[in-house]
Design an enzyme around this catalytic site. Structure first.
Site, PDB file in Angstrom:
ATOM      1  N   GLU A 104       0.877  -1.159   0.000  1.00 52.08           N
ATOM      2  CA  GLU A 104       0.000   0.000   0.000  1.00 52.08           C
ATOM      3  C   GLU A 104       0.925   1.223   0.000  1.00 52.08           C
ATOM      4  O   GLU A 104       1.830   1.304   0.835  1.00 52.08           O
ATOM      5  CB  GLU A 104      -0.865  -0.013   1.270  1.00 52.08           C
ATOM      6  CG  GLU A 104      -1.870   1.098   1.260  1.00 52.08           C
ATOM      7  CD  GLU A 104      -2.795   1.117   2.476  1.00 52.08           C
ATOM      8  OE1 GLU A 104      -2.782   0.164   3.269  1.00 52.08           O
ATOM      9  OE2 GLU A 104      -3.510   2.123   2.602  1.00 52.08           O
ATOM     10  N   ARG A 145       6.022 -13.481   8.880  1.00 48.81           N
ATOM     11  CA  ARG A 145       6.676 -12.213   8.574  1.00 48.81           C
ATOM     12  C   ARG A 145       8.027 -12.145   9.260  1.00 48.81           C
ATOM     13  O   ARG A 145       8.321 -12.897  10.182  1.00 48.81           O
ATOM     14  CB  ARG A 145       5.805 -11.036   8.989  1.00 48.81           C
ATOM     15  CG  ARG A 145       5.496 -10.940  10.477  1.00 48.81           C
ATOM     16  CD  ARG A 145       4.795  -9.619  10.790  1.00 48.81           C
ATOM     17  NE  ARG A 145       3.719  -9.321   9.849  1.00 48.81           N
ATOM     18  CZ  ARG A 145       3.606  -8.159   9.189  1.00 48.81           C
ATOM     19  NH1 ARG A 145       4.467  -7.188   9.364  1.00 48.81           N
ATOM     20  NH2 ARG A 145       2.600  -7.963   8.371  1.00 48.81           N
ATOM     21  N   LYS A 159       4.701   0.268  10.703  1.00 52.89           N
ATOM     22  CA  LYS A 159       4.639   1.565  10.026  1.00 52.89           C
ATOM     23  C   LYS A 159       4.278   2.681  10.999  1.00 52.89           C
ATOM     24  O   LYS A 159       4.809   3.784  10.916  1.00 52.89           O
ATOM     25  CB  LYS A 159       3.598   1.518   8.908  1.00 52.89           C
ATOM     26  CG  LYS A 159       4.205   1.396   7.525  1.00 52.89           C
ATOM     27  CD  LYS A 159       3.127   1.377   6.462  1.00 52.89           C
ATOM     28  CE  LYS A 159       3.519   0.426   5.340  1.00 52.89           C
ATOM     29  NZ  LYS A 159       2.404   0.081   4.469  1.00 52.89           N
TER      30      LYS A 159
HETATM   31  P1  ATP Z   1       0.408  -1.960   7.064  1.00 52.10           P
HETATM   32  O1  ATP Z   1       0.707  -1.965   8.516  1.00 52.10           O
HETATM   33  O2  ATP Z   1       0.202  -0.605   6.499  1.00 52.10           O
HETATM   34  O3  ATP Z   1      -0.557  -3.004   6.566  1.00 52.10           O
HETATM   35  P2  ATP Z   1       2.398  -3.620   5.866  1.00 52.10           P
HETATM   36  O4  ATP Z   1       3.722  -3.713   6.536  1.00 52.10           O
HETATM   37  O5  ATP Z   1       1.504  -4.792   5.820  1.00 52.10           O
HETATM   38  O6  ATP Z   1       1.780  -2.354   6.489  1.00 52.10           O
HETATM   39  P3  ATP Z   1       2.073  -3.371   3.015  1.00 52.10           P
HETATM   40  O7  ATP Z   1       2.411  -2.196   2.207  1.00 52.10           O
HETATM   41  O8  ATP Z   1       0.667  -3.808   3.076  1.00 52.10           O
HETATM   42  O9  ATP Z   1       2.639  -3.048   4.433  1.00 52.10           O
HETATM   43  O10 ATP Z   1       3.004  -4.606   2.674  1.00 52.10           O
HETATM   44  C1  ATP Z   1       3.319  -5.034   1.378  1.00 52.10           C
HETATM   45  C2  ATP Z   1       3.760  -6.474   1.402  1.00 52.10           C
HETATM   46  O11 ATP Z   1       4.886  -6.646   2.254  1.00 52.10           O
HETATM   47  C3  ATP Z   1       2.672  -7.374   1.937  1.00 52.10           C
HETATM   48  O12 ATP Z   1       2.528  -8.483   1.058  1.00 52.10           O
HETATM   49  C4  ATP Z   1       3.150  -7.793   3.275  1.00 52.10           C
HETATM   50  O13 ATP Z   1       2.731  -9.083   3.596  1.00 52.10           O
HETATM   51  C5  ATP Z   1       4.664  -7.710   3.142  1.00 52.10           C
HETATM   52  N1  ATP Z   1       5.283  -7.436   4.439  1.00 52.10           N
HETATM   53  C6  ATP Z   1       5.057  -6.382   5.241  1.00 52.10           C
HETATM   54  N2  ATP Z   1       5.756  -6.476   6.388  1.00 52.10           N
HETATM   55  C7  ATP Z   1       6.460  -7.635   6.311  1.00 52.10           C
HETATM   56  C8  ATP Z   1       7.372  -8.321   7.190  1.00 52.10           C
HETATM   57  N3  ATP Z   1       7.708  -7.828   8.387  1.00 52.10           N
HETATM   58  N4  ATP Z   1       7.905  -9.488   6.767  1.00 52.10           N
HETATM   59  C9  ATP Z   1       7.578  -9.993   5.564  1.00 52.10           C
HETATM   60  N5  ATP Z   1       6.724  -9.417   4.702  1.00 52.10           N
HETATM   61  C10 ATP Z   1       6.161  -8.249   5.056  1.00 52.10           C
END
Ligand code: ATP
Ligand code: MG
Length: 599
Positions: A61, A296, A306
């Protein structure tokens, strides 16, 4: 028994690889057609056979900068596509109008490319925006209404919440659940036309309020938001929810393997329900994408939320999104971390479904490994003390030569001027040596690396007793690389820089931003009601700015050029603050882990 150190560690397990191998072997996606761009079933089925063996996607996002956790997801999704003859789509999940900005879109594209990945494949760019699918998403919603699979709910948010149930208690049907198709269609069209205020109605999928899975209790598909969108402007005042958008976007893009983090496991039944409905209506191409979840990245000594990153930036605890101490990819780049190091890290930690913490030292070791291989060596005196070679003629100069890289002789050597006055590290002199100290002290003989052997003869002090200069005498026949130089046996081997030639530079010594492995987390012995604040765990010594004396060739370092400063660590010429002929250096990582014993 551990393996001998010469054999490289085997890549860590990645269960998704096995799934893809099995799918390719069984031809699960072999017959699929692709029109060359995202679209519904009819469009895709009129296309040619899909040239991509698999399609994955990275779907951020655009509401912030990418962090180390995203790097894991990027390396996984783009890496699988590369390894299996597929393509990874760069998709922006931009359905939330109020939090998204072009600045973040640009930052994300730059970070993915910096990590070494791209989205051009099979003669086309695969950069997509979920917001481009708004017309399809809307049309599909009307179809769902027509088939009795969606309805407009006019309860307030509180009423909806009250009827939703809990983990242990099933939900209750909305009083609006029985609305006729005609009434639902009319209301939904008027929602789109802007007749209602935010929150007046929502569109819900009609699944099962009694489901044990809360996600299936008539989830909201659309809500009213009179808000400007960074790409669609004011064209829409209803916006689709994440769960409604995500699986449909995957299917429109012919994605085969939709890989996400574990918290979406309970959303998978909804993902499948919706796509199967739309496929049965002939709207989505088949076979449908399948969702797979992995754990994750949790990394010690950093925060990857975030919300917390925004707080660190907005409250000024760091200097901005690209502060080298932040776990953002722009920060990492500025710090001197490398894309190769991140890719090595992703390979090494593997992909599994079990939640675990990775120690920061694993990431740092990956950076060390790549930098050791790739960074040229240079000499830097970070805490300078003057050394006077009293028997070296005033104004004279001896040109010494130092190899640029011990593992790569083909990279040649550079010149290091040796003169009567040199900078050495303050810690390399002790007037009264402690036990085991083999560096400079009166009467001791050491080698000045790549230069001459010297014997310390004494020191100068100021009125307060601080040492202001060290004296030594050199041996003219001891120059490194000349015949006979090896006859001198010394225990100390010090680095130095000519005072007359040194480049005096600003050097920033970065360290971990948090002093505790789990910032804000509970500790043993904490009272049950104690709430910790992650800001209290900020490391007060995470940045020290010093003025250092560097060897003259470092004046010419280009922004982002990385070096090993011998005995100190890996450093990079800052990409923003360096001026031509006057680079500023950031420490990426020390040579050895100094944190293991502190924790
Ligand atoms: P939000 O808290 O805004 O949802 P988010 O960290 O999930 O933030 P996104 O922009 O939705 O951010 O993430 C994009 C992609 O990165 C998603 O597919 C998510 O699963 C992956 N991602 C985010 N954080 C991690 C993490 N700590 N480890 C592995 N993958 C991650
Ligand atoms: Mg997310």
């Amino acid at each position: 028994m551990s393996k001998p150190p010469s054999s490289p560690p085997a890549p860590a397990a990645n269960f998704i690889r096995n799934i893809i191998e099995a799918d390719l072997a069984s031809g699960a996606y072999a017959g699929r057609r692709w029109s060359g761009r995202p679209g519904p079933a009819a469009q895709q089925q009129a296309g040619a056979p899909d040239p991509a063996k698999i399609r994955t996607r990275f779907p951020p996002e655009p509401n912030g900068y990418l962090h180390y956790g995203h790097a894991k997801s990027i390396c996984l999704n783009f890496g699988l596509a590369r390894d299996f003859g597929g393509v990874c789509h760069m998709r922006f999940d931009d359905t939330n109008p109020t939090r998204e900005e072009q600045e973040y879109v640009d930052g994300i594209l730059e970070a993915v490319q910096w990590l070494g990945f791209g989205w051009d494949a099979f003669g086309a760019s695969h950069q997509y925006f979920a917001s481009d699918y708004f017309p399809w998403l809307y049309a599909f919603a009307e179809k769902l209404i027509e088939h009795g699979d969606a309805y407009v709910d006019s309860q307030s948010a509180e009423e909806m919440r009250a009827r939703r149930g809990t983990l242990t208690q099933v939900g209750e049907d909305s009083p609006f659940r029985g609305r006729s198709v005609a009434e639902n269609l009319d209301l939904f069209r008027r929602m789109k036309a802007g007749e209602f205020a935010d929150g007046a109605h929502v569109l819900r999928l009609k699944i099962d309020m009694q489901s044990a899975n809360i996600n299936l209790r008539d989830p909201v598909a659309y809500r009213i938001r009179h808000a400007h969108h960074h790409r669609t402007g004011d064209a829409w005042c209803i916006y689709p929810m994440y769960d409604y958008t995500h699986g449909v976007s995957d299917a429109l893009e012919n994605v085969t393997h939709s890989i996400c983090t574990l918290e979406f496991e309970d959303h998978r039944p909804l993902y499948d329900w919706l796509n199967e409905k739309l496929a049965a209506l002939g709207l989505l191409n088949t076979p449908l994408p399948r969702q797979y979840e992995f754990s994750r990245l949790n990394l010690s000594y950093v925060v990857l939320s975030k919300r917390k990153l925004i707080q660190l930036v907005e409250e000024g605890h760091v200097a901005g999104w690209d502060d080298p101490r932040l776990p953002t990819l722009v920060g990492a780049r500025r710090r001197g971390f490398t894309a190769e190091g991140f890719r090595l890290f992703a390979e090494r930690i593997g992909v599994s479904k079990s939640d675990s913490w990775i120690d920061m030292s694993v990431l740092e070791d990956c950076m060390r490994e790549h930098l050791n291989e790739s960074a040229e060596r240079r000499v830097a005196v970070l805490d300078p003390l003057r050394l006077v070679i009293t028997n070296f003629p005033e104004g004279a100069l001896e040109t010494c030569h130092a190899p640029n890289h011990p593992l790569h002789p083909e990279l040649g050597k550079r010149e290091m001027p040796f003169t009567r006055e040199l900078w050495i590290e303050r810690e390399d002199f002790q007037e009264v040596p402690e036990k085991g100290f083999h560096r400079l002290y009166p009467g001791n003989t050491v080698r000045l690396r790549y230069g001459f052997v010297v014997t310390c003869t004494g020191c100068e002090k100021d009125a307060a007793g601080n040492v202001t200069a060290v004296h030594a005498e050199y041996f003219a026949d001891s120059k490194s690389g000349t015949p006979g130089a090896d006859n001198y046996k010394t225990k100390g081997n010090l680095h130095w820089v000519s005072v007359a030639h040194a480049y005096q530079a600003t050097v920033r010594l970065y360290d971990r931003l948090f002093a505790h492995p789990n910032p804000g987390g509970r500790r043993e012995g904490d009272a049950p009601d104690l709430e910790r604040d992650f800001l209290d765990d900020i490391n007060p010594d995470s940045l020290r700015v010093i003025t250092a004396q560097l060897e003259p060739s470092l004046r010419d370092a280009a922004p982002e050029q990385r070096f090993q400063f011998e005995r100190h660590g890996y450093f990079v010429a800052d990409r923003h603050d360096s001026k031509p002929g006057a680079p500023v250096f950031n420490r990426a990582v020390t040579l050895k882990d100094g944190w293991a014993q502190r924790a």
